[in-house]
Scaffold this motif. Structure first.
Motif, PDB file in Angstrom:
ATOM      1  N   LYS A  70       0.859  -1.041  -0.056  1.00 18.04           N
ATOM      2  CA  LYS A  70       0.023  -0.106   0.053  1.00 18.04           C
ATOM      3  C   LYS A  70       0.891   1.331  -0.045  1.00 18.04           C
ATOM      4  N   ARG A  71       1.911   1.045   1.071  1.00 18.50           N
ATOM      5  CA  ARG A  71       2.683   2.193   0.922  1.00 18.50           C
ATOM      6  C   ARG A  71       3.424   2.746  -0.142  1.00 18.50           C
ATOM      7  N   ALA A 107      -3.845  14.631  -0.934  1.00 23.63           N
ATOM      8  CA  ALA A 107      -4.132  13.407  -0.486  1.00 23.63           C
ATOM      9  C   ALA A 107      -5.347  12.612  -1.232  1.00 23.63           C
ATOM     10  N   GLN A 108      -6.500  13.612  -1.283  1.00 22.44           N
ATOM     11  CA  GLN A 108      -7.754  13.020  -1.880  1.00 22.44           C
ATOM     12  C   GLN A 108      -7.474  12.473  -3.082  1.00 22.44           C
ATOM     13  N   TRP A 109      -6.948  13.220  -4.082  1.00 21.50           N
ATOM     14  CA  TRP A 109      -6.445  12.732  -5.416  1.00 21.50           C
ATOM     15  C   TRP A 109      -5.605  11.453  -5.487  1.00 21.50           C
ATOM     16  N   VAL A 110      -4.688  11.287  -4.413  1.00 19.42           N
ATOM     17  CA  VAL A 110      -3.966   9.904  -4.349  1.00 19.42           C
ATOM     18  C   VAL A 110      -4.909   9.083  -3.957  1.00 19.42           C
ATOM     19  N   ASP A 137      -9.529  -1.641   0.141  1.00 16.24           N
ATOM     20  CA  ASP A 137      -9.458  -1.673   1.481  1.00 16.24           C
ATOM     21  C   ASP A 137      -8.837  -0.269   2.107  1.00 16.24           C
ATOM     22  N   LEU A 138      -8.323   0.315   0.956  1.00 14.42           N
ATOM     23  CA  LEU A 138      -7.453   1.790   1.355  1.00 14.42           C
ATOM     24  C   LEU A 138      -8.444   2.707   2.068  1.00 14.42           C
ATOM     25  N   SER A 139      -7.894   3.476   2.873  1.00 12.33           N
ATOM     26  CA  SER A 139      -8.591   4.752   3.504  1.00 12.33           C
ATOM     27  C   SER A 139      -7.947   5.680   3.368  1.00 12.33           C
ATOM     28  N   LEU A 140      -8.735   7.227   3.372  1.00 12.86           N
ATOM     29  CA  LEU A 140      -7.911   8.318   3.028  1.00 12.86           C
ATOM     30  C   LEU A 140      -6.978   8.647   4.318  1.00 12.86           C
ATOM     31  N   GLY A 141      -7.481   7.886   5.511  1.00 13.49           N
ATOM     32  CA  GLY A 141      -6.621   8.081   6.571  1.00 13.49           C
ATOM     33  C   GLY A 141      -5.217   7.570   6.268  1.00 13.49           C
ATOM     34  N   THR A 142      -5.142   6.352   5.748  1.00 13.27           N
ATOM     35  CA  THR A 142      -3.893   5.764   5.478  1.00 13.27           C
ATOM     36  C   THR A 142      -2.924   6.555   4.681  1.00 13.27           C
ATOM     37  N   VAL A 143      -3.829   7.041   3.650  1.00 14.43           N
ATOM     38  CA  VAL A 143      -3.086   7.766   2.485  1.00 14.43           C
ATOM     39  C   VAL A 143      -2.271   9.000   3.224  1.00 14.43           C
ATOM     40  N   ARG A 174      -1.714   9.210   6.462  1.00 11.86           N
ATOM     41  CA  ARG A 174      -0.607   8.603   7.659  1.00 11.86           C
ATOM     42  C   ARG A 174       0.884   8.581   6.780  1.00 11.86           C
ATOM     43  N   ASN A 175       0.595   7.802   5.571  1.00 12.33           N
ATOM     44  CA  ASN A 175       1.836   7.514   4.926  1.00 12.33           C
ATOM     45  C   ASN A 175       2.648   8.776   4.235  1.00 12.33           C
TER      46      ASN A 175
END
Ligand SMILES: [Zn+2]
Ligand SMILES: [Zn+2]
Length: 139
Positions: free
Chosen positions: A13-14, A30-33, A43-49, A51-52
């Motif tokens: 994911k990272r 982040a939203q675009w990514v 299962d990706l969340s905006l929060g994970t994006v 954080r990374n």
């Protein structure tokens, strides 16, 4: 799922997030990514994006260009280069200008008293598309 599998999934994911940021010159938020990856990684969340991206910034793999129209925007190209930000459409463009003597001199002077982490040069204004006459509206 074993711990190792989980770690691999986590790092893939990272990697995907970093690859998306590095593969575009659009200086995404982040939203675009997240939008680009969510179909491939359900299962990706905006929060994970978020954080990374924070981690990539700490590791200096990604830099922040600043907040444009309320959204922080990022760059996978980390060598110092000037940007143009369009206040109309929010486009961020890499400027091909070579670094000039004055900036180099200024950096050298600052470096005598401080430790510089990074610096950035940003020009704000309107891009070609945003300065064009809105011909569509003219009868
Ligand atoms: Zn524009
Ligand atoms: Zn850039």
């Amino acid at each position: 799922m074993t711990g190792m599998e989980r770690a691999r999934k986590h790092s893939s994911k990272r990697d995907a997030i970093l690859r998306v940021i590095q593969s575009t010159v659009s200086h995404p938020g982040a939203q675009w990514v997240y939008e680009r990856l969510k179909s491939a990684i359900p299962d990706l969340s905006l929060g994970t994006v978020y954080r990374n991206i924070k981690l990539f910034q700490e590791e200096r793999q990604v830099i922040s260009v600043g907040v444009v129209n309320g959204e922080e925007r990022f760059d996978g190209q980390t060598a110092p280069h000037p940007h143009f930000v369009c206040s109309g459409c929010g486009k961020i463009i890499d400027l091909p200008c070579p670094e000039d003597e004055a900036v180099r001199g200024m950096a050298a002077a600052v470096q005598q008293d401080f430790v510089i982490d990074y610096r950035k040069t940003v020009f704000y204004g309107l891009c070609g598309e945003c300065t064009e006459e809105p011909t569509r509206l003219v009868p």
